[in-house]
Design an enzyme around this catalytic site. Structure first.
Site, mmCIF file in Angstrom:
data_model
loop_
_atom_site.group_PDB
_atom_site.id
_atom_site.type_symbol
_atom_site.label_atom_id
_atom_site.label_comp_id
_atom_site.label_asym_id
_atom_site.label_seq_id
_atom_site.Cartn_x
_atom_site.Cartn_y
_atom_site.Cartn_z
ATOM 1 N N ARG A 1 0.820 -1.206 0.000
ATOM 2 C CA ARG A 1 0.000 0.000 0.000
ATOM 3 C C ARG A 1 0.857 1.260 0.000
ATOM 4 O O ARG A 1 0.415 2.329 -0.349
ATOM 5 C CB ARG A 1 -0.901 -0.020 1.224
ATOM 6 C CG ARG A 1 -2.304 0.432 0.901
ATOM 7 C CD ARG A 1 -3.230 0.122 1.982
ATOM 8 N NE ARG A 1 -2.566 0.210 3.293
ATOM 9 C CZ ARG A 1 -3.219 0.219 4.431
ATOM 10 N NH1 ARG A 1 -4.510 0.168 4.436
ATOM 11 N NH2 ARG A 1 -2.577 0.264 5.578
ATOM 12 N N LYS B 1 2.061 -19.967 6.655
ATOM 13 C CA LYS B 1 1.361 -20.025 7.913
ATOM 14 C C LYS B 1 1.306 -18.651 8.558
ATOM 15 O O LYS B 1 2.184 -17.833 8.263
ATOM 16 C CB LYS B 1 2.042 -21.017 8.854
ATOM 17 C CG LYS B 1 3.501 -20.665 9.161
ATOM 18 C CD LYS B 1 4.076 -21.651 10.104
ATOM 19 C CE LYS B 1 3.833 -21.198 11.513
ATOM 20 N NZ LYS B 1 4.803 -20.205 11.981
ATOM 21 N N ASP C 1 5.928 -24.364 4.100
ATOM 22 C CA ASP C 1 6.423 -24.631 5.445
ATOM 23 C C ASP C 1 7.924 -24.567 5.284
ATOM 24 O O ASP C 1 8.527 -25.464 4.690
ATOM 25 C CB ASP C 1 5.995 -26.029 5.920
ATOM 26 C CG ASP C 1 6.446 -26.267 7.348
ATOM 27 O OD1 ASP C 1 7.615 -25.964 7.644
ATOM 28 O OD2 ASP C 1 5.645 -26.726 8.166
ATOM 29 N N HIS C 2 8.540 -23.489 5.763
ATOM 30 C CA HIS C 2 9.940 -23.279 5.378
ATOM 31 C C HIS C 2 10.865 -24.375 5.910
ATOM 32 O O HIS C 2 11.956 -24.554 5.412
ATOM 33 C CB HIS C 2 10.422 -21.873 5.755
ATOM 34 C CG HIS C 2 10.750 -21.682 7.203
ATOM 35 N ND1 HIS C 2 9.800 -21.467 8.158
ATOM 36 C CD2 HIS C 2 11.926 -21.682 7.855
ATOM 37 C CE1 HIS C 2 10.390 -21.329 9.331
ATOM 38 N NE2 HIS C 2 11.678 -21.457 9.181
ATOM 39 N N LYS D 1 14.608 -26.696 4.254
ATOM 40 C CA LYS D 1 15.936 -26.784 4.888
ATOM 41 C C LYS D 1 16.683 -27.988 4.308
ATOM 42 O O LYS D 1 16.100 -29.051 4.118
ATOM 43 C CB LYS D 1 15.800 -26.903 6.405
ATOM 44 C CG LYS D 1 15.291 -25.612 7.055
ATOM 45 C CD LYS D 1 15.334 -25.699 8.557
ATOM 46 C CE LYS D 1 14.594 -24.541 9.218
ATOM 47 N NZ LYS D 1 15.383 -23.347 9.442
ATOM 48 N N ASP E 1 2.006 -22.428 16.482
ATOM 49 C CA ASP E 1 3.078 -21.771 15.732
ATOM 50 C C ASP E 1 4.109 -22.775 15.210
ATOM 51 O O ASP E 1 4.671 -22.582 14.131
ATOM 52 C CB ASP E 1 3.765 -20.740 16.648
ATOM 53 C CG ASP E 1 4.824 -19.917 15.927
ATOM 54 O OD1 ASP E 1 4.495 -19.373 14.847
ATOM 55 O OD2 ASP E 1 5.968 -19.828 16.411
ATOM 56 N N HIS F 1 5.701 -27.166 11.413
ATOM 57 C CA HIS F 1 7.085 -27.637 11.251
ATOM 58 C C HIS F 1 7.309 -29.012 11.894
ATOM 59 O O HIS F 1 7.868 -29.916 11.286
ATOM 60 C CB HIS F 1 8.080 -26.655 11.869
ATOM 61 C CG HIS F 1 7.916 -25.241 11.398
ATOM 62 N ND1 HIS F 1 7.560 -24.923 10.110
ATOM 63 C CD2 HIS F 1 8.054 -24.047 12.037
ATOM 64 C CE1 HIS F 1 7.495 -23.602 9.978
ATOM 65 N NE2 HIS F 1 7.786 -23.052 11.136
ATOM 66 N N LYS G 1 10.535 -21.443 22.999
ATOM 67 C CA LYS G 1 11.307 -20.209 22.844
ATOM 68 C C LYS G 1 12.060 -19.966 24.140
ATOM 69 O O LYS G 1 11.677 -20.446 25.200
ATOM 70 C CB LYS G 1 10.366 -19.046 22.554
ATOM 71 C CG LYS G 1 9.635 -19.212 21.215
ATOM 72 C CD LYS G 1 9.351 -17.892 20.575
ATOM 73 C CE LYS G 1 8.653 -18.050 19.246
ATOM 74 N NZ LYS G 1 9.567 -18.256 18.104
HETATM 75 C C1 BG6 Z 1 8.351 -19.712 12.281
HETATM 76 C C2 BG6 Z 1 7.689 -19.399 13.593
HETATM 77 O O1 BG6 Z 1 7.499 -20.436 11.461
HETATM 78 O O2 BG6 Z 1 9.538 -20.463 12.513
HETATM 79 C C3 BG6 Z 1 8.639 -18.650 14.497
HETATM 80 O O3 BG6 Z 1 6.531 -18.637 13.379
HETATM 81 C C4 BG6 Z 1 9.946 -19.394 14.641
HETATM 82 O O4 BG6 Z 1 8.051 -18.427 15.773
HETATM 83 C C5 BG6 Z 1 10.506 -19.780 13.284
HETATM 84 O O5 BG6 Z 1 10.852 -18.574 15.321
HETATM 85 C C6 BG6 Z 1 11.706 -20.691 13.421
HETATM 86 O O6 BG6 Z 1 12.307 -20.867 12.162
HETATM 87 P P1 BG6 Z 1 13.857 -21.200 12.051
HETATM 88 O O7 BG6 Z 1 14.067 -21.408 10.568
HETATM 89 O O8 BG6 Z 1 14.600 -20.029 12.582
HETATM 90 O O9 BG6 Z 1 14.088 -22.435 12.837
#
Ligand code: BG6
Length: 492
Positions: free
Chosen positions: A51, A150, A179-180, A184, A237, A242, A341
């Protein structure tokens, strides 16, 4: 060791939220790396959209600054940054209003037959709105695809609503749910390890495996994402996505082929075989925690409630779960899942703990016999360790020692370990959905998560407190020790 770079066809990548945190921190640095490796053809365009009123020059300057922060100096050599920035364009578009849509359409008109990927790096509430508008504007060509991240909902019903809204405009084959973790390197290596070697598969079941541990531990807190995190918590989360994805890759049957649907069909079967955790068994099988003030990576840190400025918060920043998979391969093998965390160290790993040998031929002087263990380290220091008993070298009789066959990928391959987004964005362009979650997978994951979240909510208990900088509440230790096992905290 060299890696193979296969250039993709020309494409337009349109990043909604193009001037946002995810774009500057992850997406643009990842695209830069692919550009630097020569994978993006000269006419490939990246169009940032948001925006904000901003011109191409301002966007390029902001991206240059982002690259300075997020790409190491020795990887910003020569003209690579300048040529990358020339690919960038910026268009101000109001996702909820009319401004900018005509300009976006005009920009995309040139090259309308090429692959066009819309990356929605925006709040999930906008997914449906943007998709609908893309459809109305006629921008969803047969070669178009959409990328979403997500949170896809906060329970099954809301996830279905997001999937319906996106699915009303895009076919499932055009939808890439990121889903990153699946991008990896070591996560993909898990598939190579399991299905590229004859060694493990015959042992990969309850006949030889005692239990599995999956750990994703972070030292950071919520880092300015408190508004979102406080409505989500560790279960939604991290576990719903993950951790369950990692569990699927460990537990799935060998797919017939590495194509997207064969792999995702097998993952789905695992999710559907998870034994439900509900109001009747949750207290024995789950632990939730929340950090209080303690120690972070750079000194003392406040507690979670202070960090999110919500003294009454009952959101968990830690979850430990004993999961079971009810099928022939895995019946009786607990999968201990743990994430949090502000834990002691940043480490993500999968531990496959094998059974003890059935009978020892050694006498007491030989020392203790430890069961074999395969440790797959996702981060940091990606690698694989297979722990074995060997004879202690030298004279002195038969004394046994527990040592790892240690393969550190950084040492073995002397190549830069690419960020997950580099792989994933290029997979979207190539049209390969293998590492993306299918609709039914996301919904099956929520189907298992919802009763846990409901049980926690109905119980109304506050999460167990743990000091920042530790391994979580003591109840988490009790969860596994009750079964005569221990967490593998110190990754040897
Ligand atoms: C994200 C979460 O999907 O993954 C975060 O929302 C988290 O809370 C993060 O910190 C962790 O990713 P990575 O790649 O740093 O392990």
């Amino acid at each position: 060791m060299t890696s193979r770079i296969i250039a993709v066809k020309p494409f337009d990548l349109i990043v909604f939220g193009g001037a946002g945190d995810l774009a500057y921190r992850k997406l643009l640095p990842a695209l830069y790396q692919r550009h630097r490796d020569g994978q993006i053809p000269p006419t490939g365009r990246i169009i940032g959209v948001s925006r904000r009123a901003m011109g191409d020059d301002e966007y390029r300057a902001a991206t240059r600054e982002a690259l300075e922060h997020h790409v190491p100096a020795d990887e910003r050599e020569g003209t690579a940054v300048d040529t990358f920035l020339r690919r960038l364009h910026f268009i101000s578009v109001d996702a909820k209003g009319d401004a900018g849509w005509r300009e976006l359409g005009a920009a995309l008109e040139e090259g309308k037959d090429r692959t066009r990927a819309f990356y929605l790096a925006v709040a999930p509430e906008l997914f449906g709105i943007i998709c609908e508008r893309l459809g109305q504007e006629g921008l969803v060509t047969p070669e178009a695809r959409v990328i979403i991240e997500k949170p896809i909902g906060r329970d099954l019903a809301s996830a279905c609503a997001v999937n319906d809204a996106v699915g009303a405009v895009f076919d499932e084959r055009q939808i890439y749910r990121i889903d990153h973790y699946l991008g990896k390197e070591t996560v993909q290596n898990l598939m190579a390890l399991r299905f590229g070697n004859a060694l493990f598969e015959p042992l990969w079941s309850n006949a030889a495996i005692d239990h599995v541990q999956i750990l994703v531990a972070e030292t950071l807190g919520v880092e300015g994402r408190g508004d979102y995190y406080d409505t989500a918590g560790a279960l939604r989360d991290m576990v719903q996505n993950h951790i369950l994805q990692l569990l699927c890759l460990v537990a799935m049957e060998p797919p017939g082929h590495m194509d997207a649907d064969s792999v995702r069909d097998e993952k789905l079967k695992v999710l559907r075989s998870l034994v439900p955790i509900t109001g009747t068994n949750f207290s024995a099988l789950t632990v939730r925690g929340q950090y209080r003030a303690g120690v972070g990576p750079d000194g003392s840190v406040p507690g979670y409630a202070n960090e999110v400025d919500n003294p009454d918060t009952k959101t968990e920043t830690f979850a430990a779960i004993k999961a079971e998979i009810a099928n022939w391969r895995w019946a009786g093998v607990p999968f201990y899942l743990r994430t949090g965390k502000r834990l002691s160290s940043r480490v993500s790993e999968i531990v496959v703990a094998f059974r003890s040998i059935p009978h020892s031929i050694f006498d007491a002087h030989a020392g203790a016999l430890e069961p074999n263990k395969l440790v797959i380290r996702l981060q940091p220091d990606e690698g694989v360790k297979l722990w074995l008993m060997i004879k202690d070298p030298g004279p002195g009789g038969m004394r046994l020692r527990y040592v790892p066959l240690d393969m550190s990928f950084a040492q073995a391959f002397k190549v830069r370990s690419p960020d997950a987004y580099e792989r994933l964005i290029l997979d979207v362009i190539r049209g390969n959905q293998t590492l993306f979650m299918r609709r039914d997978e996301v919904e099956a994951a929520w189907r298992w998560i919802d009763p846990i979240a409901d049980a926690w909510e109905e119980a109304g208990e506050a999460p167990k407190s743990y000091p920042a900088g530790t391994w979580g509440p003591s109840a988490s230790v009790a969860l596994i020790e009750r079964d005569g096992r221990t967490w593998q905290d110190e990754a040897e």
